[in-house]
Enzyme design. Structure first.
Site, PDB file in Angstrom:
ATOM      1  N   GLY A 176       0.977  -1.245   0.008  1.00 32.33           N
ATOM      2  CA  GLY A 176       0.075  -0.072  -0.102  1.00 32.33           C
ATOM      3  C   GLY A 176       0.757   1.312   0.093  1.00 32.33           C
ATOM      4  N   ASN A 177       0.127   2.503   0.182  1.00 30.76           N
ATOM      5  CA  ASN A 177       0.924   3.644   0.292  1.00 30.76           C
ATOM      6  C   ASN A 177       0.137   4.467   1.454  1.00 30.76           C
ATOM      7  OD1 ASN A 177      -1.070   5.587  -0.779  1.00 30.76           O
ATOM      8  ND2 ASN A 177      -0.758   3.865  -2.413  1.00 30.76           N
ATOM      9  N   ARG A 178       0.877   5.568   1.901  1.00 31.27           N
ATOM     10  CA  ARG A 178       0.832   6.180   2.894  1.00 31.27           C
ATOM     11  C   ARG A 178      -0.438   7.426   2.778  1.00 31.27           C
ATOM     12  NH1 ARG A 178       5.832   8.838   4.776  1.00 31.27           N
ATOM     13  NH2 ARG A 178       4.464   9.837   6.388  1.00 31.27           N
ATOM     14  N   SER A 179      -0.968   7.247   1.400  1.00 29.57           N
ATOM     15  CA  SER A 179      -2.073   8.374   1.178  1.00 29.57           C
ATOM     16  C   SER A 179      -3.342   7.957   2.066  1.00 29.57           C
ATOM     17  CB  SER A 179      -2.346   8.375  -0.278  1.00 29.57           C
ATOM     18  OG  SER A 179      -3.313   9.192  -0.630  1.00 29.57           O
TER      19      SER A 179
ATOM     20  N   ALA B  41      -3.577   7.958  -4.636  1.00 30.66           N
ATOM     21  CA  ALA B  41      -2.130   7.441  -4.972  1.00 30.66           C
ATOM     22  C   ALA B  41      -2.567   5.841  -5.613  1.00 30.66           C
ATOM     23  CB  ALA B  41      -1.382   7.436  -3.912  1.00 30.66           C
TER      24      ALA B  41
END
Ligand SMILES: Cc1cc2nc3c(=O)[nH]c(=O)nc-3n(C[C@H](O)[C@H](O)[C@H](O)COP(=O)(O)O)c2cc1C
Length: 423
Positions: free
Chosen positions: A214-217, A287
């Site tokens: 995943g990502n931090r958005s 994102a």
């Protein structure tokens, strides 16, 4: 300034005592015109004491002064706060069975309404259509906000705070409807009639049933764009990729935002390409993972099964969602991309942004710097906006809502400049 303050029959009438006081203390001549129902909530003596003037509700009082039209004719500004669903309907129909009704018909002054009612009443098509008609006639609408209502309910319908209404009203009187909204969420209507698709959050690509890439958005910036566009009159479809409920709450409460939740890049692609076809503006703030795991494990990957030989994840490229939307864009659609970049300098950041804009073929690219300590999980942001000529046309920022408002201003300016695709 000669200000008529119409007050109608809702609990929020008590907040208009503060509004009246703010206006009086600002040196204005305030004439309070309550409806009969309003006086059930706050009595005449309170309005007379606060405004320091006699108060009437009926066209049959003060007849020699032709009060039923005189107030409207003399007014520099008319405010209706709170504005009930009933009074909004009467205004739309042009009914004049009390002093407020005749005053509203007799006036040529700018009119501002601050609706207040339960969410169901606010969201009813009758109320929304009345609002749309009033807006078309130039009436400025402030709020309502989302929050605690009478009883245990909460949701959109709460009257804006008196300070916000007073500020918007005075701006309206000073400079017309455009400036009434400047900087005040919920008061501009310049996105009215536009359909907008916004993506927000970050995709998650499963590795096995319990883990993902995943990502931090957080989705805050995209949600802020959706809410700002809706409050400025747009119909919004918000595709939320793994956005927490608390972040989505404000959008969820808004009657003209439709939310669809998605998880992976593939789900986002399917939802976005279906929704993009029918909208005027697409804002791709989510994102999206560039890669997904080639083969997702059926069961949980366990350390004991791979002891001594950690598994190697093979990644494959995800489809480029924006490229697909650009390729299928209908004429007149404006496409906005986002690029979150790490960079050593602003120059490098902008250069990366320009390259990405060219690669994607969007009309506007919003570039923001991200890193270990910036961009994510905060309420603030700075967006550098690069247009189709590779020009940095604006840098907007502050709170994520302020950044969103600046972005929306830039998109409108672009659409005003050229209604055709800029590619
Ligand atoms: C306790 C109570 C609270 C009310 N609050 C609201 C309200 O916030 N908004 C609204 O549109 N109507 C509200 N109503 C209903 C209005 O008072 C009713 O529709 C009335 O006819 C409005 O008249 P007016 O628009 O002439 O003031 C409320 C009624 C009661 C009894």
């Amino acid at each position: 300034m000669f200000i008529v303050l119409g007050v109608t029959g809702g609990i929020a009438a008590y907040k208009s005592i503060v509004l009246a006081r703010l206006l009086v203390e600002g040196g204005h001549e305030v004439h309070v015109v309550p409806t009969e129902d309003a006086l059930r909530f706050v009595g005449k003596p309170t309005w007379e004491a606060i405004s320091r003037r006699p108060v009437t509700t009926s066209v049959h009082e003060d007849v020699p002064e032709v009060r039923h039209v005189a107030l409207g004719q003399r007014a520099d500004l008319v405010i209706v706060a709170p504005a009930t669903a009933n009074t909004l309907a009467k205004m739309t129909a042009g009914l004049a069975d009390d002093l407020l009704g005749t005053t509203l018909l007799a006036t040529r002054a700018p009119v501002l309404v601050a609706p207040a009612m339960h969410t169901e009443m606010w969201q009813h098509p009758a109320t929304q259509q009345n609002l749309a008609t009033l807006r078309d006639r130039g009436v400025v609408v402030v709020g309502p906000e989302s929050g605690r209502l009478t009883g245990d309910d909460s949701g959109p319908g709460r009257m804006s705070e008196p300070e916000q209404i007073a500020a918007a009203a005075l701006r309206l009187a000073a400079g017309g409807a455009e400036s009434a909204g400047a900087g005040t969420p919920g008061t501009r209507d310049d996105w009215h009639g536009l359909a907008v698709l916004v993506t927000a959050g970050g995709t998650r690509e499963p590795i096995d049933p319990v883990r993902y890439l995943g990502n931090r958005s957080s989705g805050r910036q995209g949600v802020a764009v959706a809410v700002a566009a809706a409050e400025r009159g747009a119909r919004v479809r918000l595709l939320a990729a793994n956005v927490e409920d608390a972040v989505l709450a404000e959008a969820g409460a808004h009657p003209t935002i439709r939310i669809e939740r998605v998880g992976t890049a593939a789900e986002l692609e399917a939802a976005a390409s279906a929704a993009a076809a029918g909208v005027d503006v697409v804002v791709m703030a989510a994102a999206v993972a560039d890669y997904r795991v080639d083969s997702v494990a059926e069961g949980k990957l366990r350390k004991e099964d791979t002891a001594g030989a950690p598994p190697v994840l093979r990644l494959v490229e995800n489809p480029d969602i924006l490229a697909g939307i650009v390729a299928a864009r209908p004429a007149g659609q404006t496409l906005v991309g986002f690029a979150a970049e790490t960079a050593e300098s602003e120059e490098e950041l902008l250069e990366r942004g320009r390259r990405k804009r060219r690669r994607k073929g969007v009309d506007l690219l919003a570039v923001n710097a991200v890193g270990w300590a910036e961009g994510f999980e905060t309420g603030r942001n700075t967006l550098h906006l690069i247009d189709a000529a590779d020009e940095l046309i604006a840098t907007v920022g502050g709170s994520k809502r302020e950044a969103a408002e600046g972005l929306l201003d830039a998109v409108l300016a672009l659409r005003g400049r050229d209604e055709t695709p800029l590619g």
